[in-house]
Design an enzyme around this catalytic site. Structure first.
Site, PDB file in Angstrom:
ATOM      1  N   ASP A 280     -94.053 -41.337 -11.710  1.00  0.00           N
ATOM      2  CA  ASP A 280     -93.381 -40.637 -12.804  1.00  0.00           C
ATOM      3  C   ASP A 280     -92.686 -39.374 -12.311  1.00  0.00           C
ATOM      4  O   ASP A 280     -93.283 -38.569 -11.584  1.00  0.00           O
ATOM      5  CB  ASP A 280     -94.435 -40.258 -13.861  1.00  0.00           C
ATOM      6  N   GLU A 322     -89.519 -43.828 -10.543  1.00  0.00           N
ATOM      7  CA  GLU A 322     -88.859 -43.471 -11.804  1.00  0.00           C
ATOM      8  C   GLU A 322     -87.992 -42.250 -11.538  1.00  0.00           C
ATOM      9  O   GLU A 322     -88.357 -41.118 -11.805  1.00  0.00           O
ATOM     10  CB  GLU A 322     -89.873 -43.155 -12.916  1.00  0.00           C
TER      11      GLU A 322
HETATM   12  C1  GLC Z   1     -90.972 -39.396 -17.377  1.00  0.00           C
HETATM   13  C2  GLC Z   1     -91.478 -40.171 -18.573  1.00  0.00           C
HETATM   14  C3  GLC Z   1     -91.203 -39.383 -19.804  1.00  0.00           C
HETATM   15  C4  GLC Z   1     -91.864 -38.047 -19.701  1.00  0.00           C
HETATM   16  C5  GLC Z   1     -91.521 -37.345 -18.389  1.00  0.00           C
HETATM   17  C6  GLC Z   1     -92.459 -36.235 -18.126  1.00  0.00           C
HETATM   18  O1  GLC Z   1     -89.612 -39.245 -17.366  1.00  0.00           O
HETATM   19  O2  GLC Z   1     -90.894 -41.430 -18.613  1.00  0.00           O
HETATM   20  O3  GLC Z   1     -91.601 -40.074 -20.953  1.00  0.00           O
HETATM   21  O4  GLC Z   1     -91.445 -37.248 -20.760  1.00  0.00           O
HETATM   22  O5  GLC Z   1     -91.628 -38.192 -17.287  1.00  0.00           O
HETATM   23  O6  GLC Z   1     -93.716 -36.721 -17.706  1.00  0.00           O
HETATM   24  C1  GLC Z   2     -86.813 -37.780 -16.639  1.00  0.00           C
HETATM   25  C2  GLC Z   2     -85.314 -37.484 -16.488  1.00  0.00           C
HETATM   26  C3  GLC Z   2     -84.671 -37.181 -17.763  1.00  0.00           C
HETATM   27  C4  GLC Z   2     -85.412 -37.927 -18.810  1.00  0.00           C
HETATM   28  C5  GLC Z   2     -86.748 -37.261 -18.970  1.00  0.00           C
HETATM   29  C6  GLC Z   2     -87.683 -37.886 -19.950  1.00  0.00           C
HETATM   30  O1  GLC Z   2     -87.519 -37.645 -15.501  1.00  0.00           O
HETATM   31  O2  GLC Z   2     -84.865 -36.808 -15.401  1.00  0.00           O
HETATM   32  O3  GLC Z   2     -83.310 -37.481 -17.754  1.00  0.00           O
HETATM   33  O4  GLC Z   2     -84.702 -37.970 -19.975  1.00  0.00           O
HETATM   34  O5  GLC Z   2     -87.390 -37.170 -17.746  1.00  0.00           O
HETATM   35  O6  GLC Z   2     -87.125 -38.173 -21.160  1.00  0.00           O
END
Ligand code: GLC
Ligand code: GLC
Length: 637
Positions: A280, A322
């Site tokens: 993540d 991710e």
């Molecule tokens: C990732 C997750 C998102 C979350 C963020 C912070 O982007 O997919 O849902 O808000 O990380 O953990």
């Molecule tokens: C992610 C991204 C951002 C995304 C968010 C979660 O890591 O960088 O674009 O929208 O976290 O929503």
């Protein structure tokens, strides 16, 4: 086997020897990566030794079933002709929130039959860990990596789930949320108590001097919730780094103890039977003053270190990246030594772009040089996930085809939040940044495809197009190489759920609009049952094609256009034959001649595949091919 004292000893010694062997195989990597991060510290070797101690402990307790999986996967990886599971056409994925899809972990186990009936054998569940009540970012604010949220069950339930999934040949993916913990995690609590072992686990500053300097070059991720990337903590009397929500505190990997502790947590999860760890927000895990603190070279070192740790202790576990960042940066995480799987935000975002503009030029241009991956890797393709849609294409690609990137993003935001005249989409804006004007979009696949609007207007023509549009988008992810991942509920065309605004726990985060409960989604009286059936039958047909036609195992995927910008061809070349999926993103039927479809290949007679697994009628090279509006046609050459 019953162990008496002497053979128990022998057994342990053998295990130890195996550990030393595995460590030996990867030691030089481990050592050099470790020095890259911490080599300038005088106590570096002491910390490295402690890290190895953590690996040894995790190795010791890994159970025999999982060790067998490790051995089998390692063996398969070394076979030349076998495809790893995540590259096979038979692998089809889904994702869900456990509570919203099934209730809890035990009831999720009872839904495995359902998943199998849809053809799904890979499941990503959102983080089920203990987290603050209410303020938890859908589980991404983790208070303990070793405890499950009370209402979802226990670690034993999780282990049982993974065991049942393995018995059915399914794989379980779970998040490794390693950029931050919640501010209620034991480490954060200890830091608040000024426990010296944990004060350095986070980035804590006594005043605004450094935070201000850092912020000069940082992007804001959740500007609607708070401005900047630091929050004041009154217990500590200082500023704490928090990239995401204020209750998510970024971990300080500059401290080798943090790495050691997080490797311990990661291996704990691997030992509970998780097959894929979704890394993540990995792009944010290393910070340096004067930079954007995203995608820094040392993030790669860090990810490689985690990978070496997994390779030693639990080699069957894969990493999924991710990184929702610039497409060129996304690619940099995908390789044998980092993540073999990765989200594909580019295909996702630009597929929506193509159906909005009825033009595939930007999509094809962007994918042309970015879809191939190293042989051991694969994309995870999706139409939407639990997060917002951001328009992450490269500005240069856009300019090359005469598109102004800023204006185009603006148009897409307006189109998908339903305000652009003539739009079919019903979406909700997310995190508008008042300084930069940047914004992202939320909505379910069905609502963004136009189904919600068509049902509301009670317009059969619009509805027909909207259903086809949604299926066509799913065809893209099913016919390209990689693991397609369906958001559970989308197979019945679930619509936006606006009730999130009434709940104080969700009201301030519009992503909840596209995370409805499965039960309400399938019994929503806004959607007639014939519509639900059209969608699930259409999807089943696409899945059946994917599974039955061997070209969908092909090593690569090529995307090209024909003279008509409304048509995209997805070509899968495998040995003697190749499958061409000819897709029409416009609202009118289109005709193309076959010789155009085949691009550079020599055009011979072809076969039109109309039923999964059945050979089709022959067609001549010069013949025109009719592609219905918002639909696809399969042609084998
Ligand atoms: C990732 C997750 C998102 C979350 C963020 C912070 O982007 O997919 O849902 O808000 O990380 O953990
Ligand atoms: C992610 C991204 C951002 C995304 C968010 C979660 O890591 O960088 O674009 O929208 O976290 O929503």
């Amino acid at each position: 086997m019953v162990l008496n004292r002497s053979n128990k000893r022998r057994y342990n010694v053998q295990r130890e020897i195996r550990f030393v062997e595995r460590l030996g195989e990867h030691y030089s990597d481990l050592h050099s990566l470790y020095l890259e991060l911490y080599g300038d510290r005088p106590d570096c070797y002491r910390f490295l030794e402690e890290l190895i101690g953590t690996l040894a402990e995790a190795w010791e307790v890994r159970n025999s079933d999982l060790r067998e999986r490790d051995a089998r996967d390692l063996f398969e990886r070394n076979q030349r002709d076998g495809l790893p599971w995540f590259q096979r056409r038979t692998t089809i994925g889904a994702m869900c929130y456990i509570d919203r899809f099934a209730g809890d972990l035990r009831s999720l186990e009872h839904k495995l039959d359902y998943l199998e009936s849809v053809g799904i054998n890979y499941l990503h569940v959102m983080p089920p860990f203990k987290c603050p009540n209410g303020r938890n970012d859908g589980g991404y604010a983790v208070s303990s990596y070793r405890e499950i949220r009370d209402d979802l069950g226990t670690m034993d339930d999780l282990e049982r789930l993974s065991h049942s999934m393995h018995e059915r040949g399914m794989r379980l993916a779970l998040d490794f949320v390693f950029n931050h913990t919640s501010d209620e995690h034991e480490w954060a609590r200890s830091a608040k108590r000024k426990d010296p072992r944990y004060l350095n686990h986070y980035y804590i500053f006594p005043n605004r001097r450094l935070p201000d300097r850092y912020e000069a070059t940082l992007r804001e991720i959740f500007p609607e919730e708070k401005r900047g990337s630091f929050v004041y903590c009154s217990e500590i009397h200082g500023w704490v780094w928090s990239t995401f929500h204020r209750y998510q505190w970024d971990l300080n990997y500059g401290n080798p103890k943090v790495l050691e502790d997080m490797v311990g947590e990661m291996l704990y999860l691997a030992n509970r039977g998780v097959d894929v760890l979704r890394l993540d927000a990995l792009a944010f895990t290393w910070k340096e003053l004067g930079t954007s603190c995203e995608n820094l070279p040392k993030v790669h070192t860090l990810v490689r270190l985690f990978r070496v740790a997994i390779e030693i202790v639990a080699p069957s576990v894969e990493f999924k990246s991710e990184a929702i960042v610039h497409p060129d940066d996304v690619l940099r995480y995908i390789e044998e030594r980092e993540c073999r799987m990765s989200y594909n935000p580019l295909l996702m975002a630009l597929s929506w772009e193509a159906v909005a503009t009825r033009d595939v030029s930007l999509l094809v241009r962007s994918l042309e040089h970015r879809y191939s991956l190293p042989v051991s890797c694969a994309w995870v393709n999706y139409i939407r996930c639990h997060d917002d849609i951001g328009w992450t294409f490269s500005d240069d690609d856009a300019r090359e085809i005469g598109v102004d990137p800023f204006a185009h993003r603006n148009f897409l935001n307006r189109f998908y939040s339903g305000v652009f005249p003539g739009t079919f989409a019903r979406g909700v804006p997310f995190q508008l940044n008042p300084t930069t004007g940047d914004c992202r979009v939320c909505g379910t696949a069905a609502s963004l495809s136009g189904i919600e609007q068509a049902l509301e207007r009670d317009d059969p023509g619009l509805l027909e197009n909207a259903i086809r549009r949604m299926l066509l988008l799913h065809a893209f992810i099913m016919f390209a190489r990689g693991v397609p991942v369906l958001y559970l509920g989308d197979e019945y065309g679930q619509l936006n759920d606006y009730s999130y605004t009434e709940n104080p726990k969700t009201a301030d985060d519009s992503r909840w609009v596209h995370r409805p409960c499965f039960e309400t989604a399938i019994s929503d009286d806004r959607t007639p049952s014939e519509v639900r059936k059209r969608i699930s039958d259409g999807l089943a047909r696409i899945i059946a094609f994917r599974k039955s036609e061997s070209e969908f195992d092909a090593e690569d995927t090529h995307f090209h256009t024909v003279a008509n910008p409304g048509i995209m061809v997805i070509r899968r070349h495998a040995g003697a034959t190749s499958m061409h999926v000819v897709c029409n993103v416009t609202d009118s039927p289109m005709a193309v001649t076959l010789s155009r479809v085949v691009d550079s290949e020599e055009c011979t007679d072809a076969e039109l595949i109309t039923e999964p697994g059945v050979s089709g009628a022959k067609i001549k090279c010069g013949a025109p091919l009719e592609i219905p509006a918002l639909d696809y046609v399969l042609v084998r050459l």
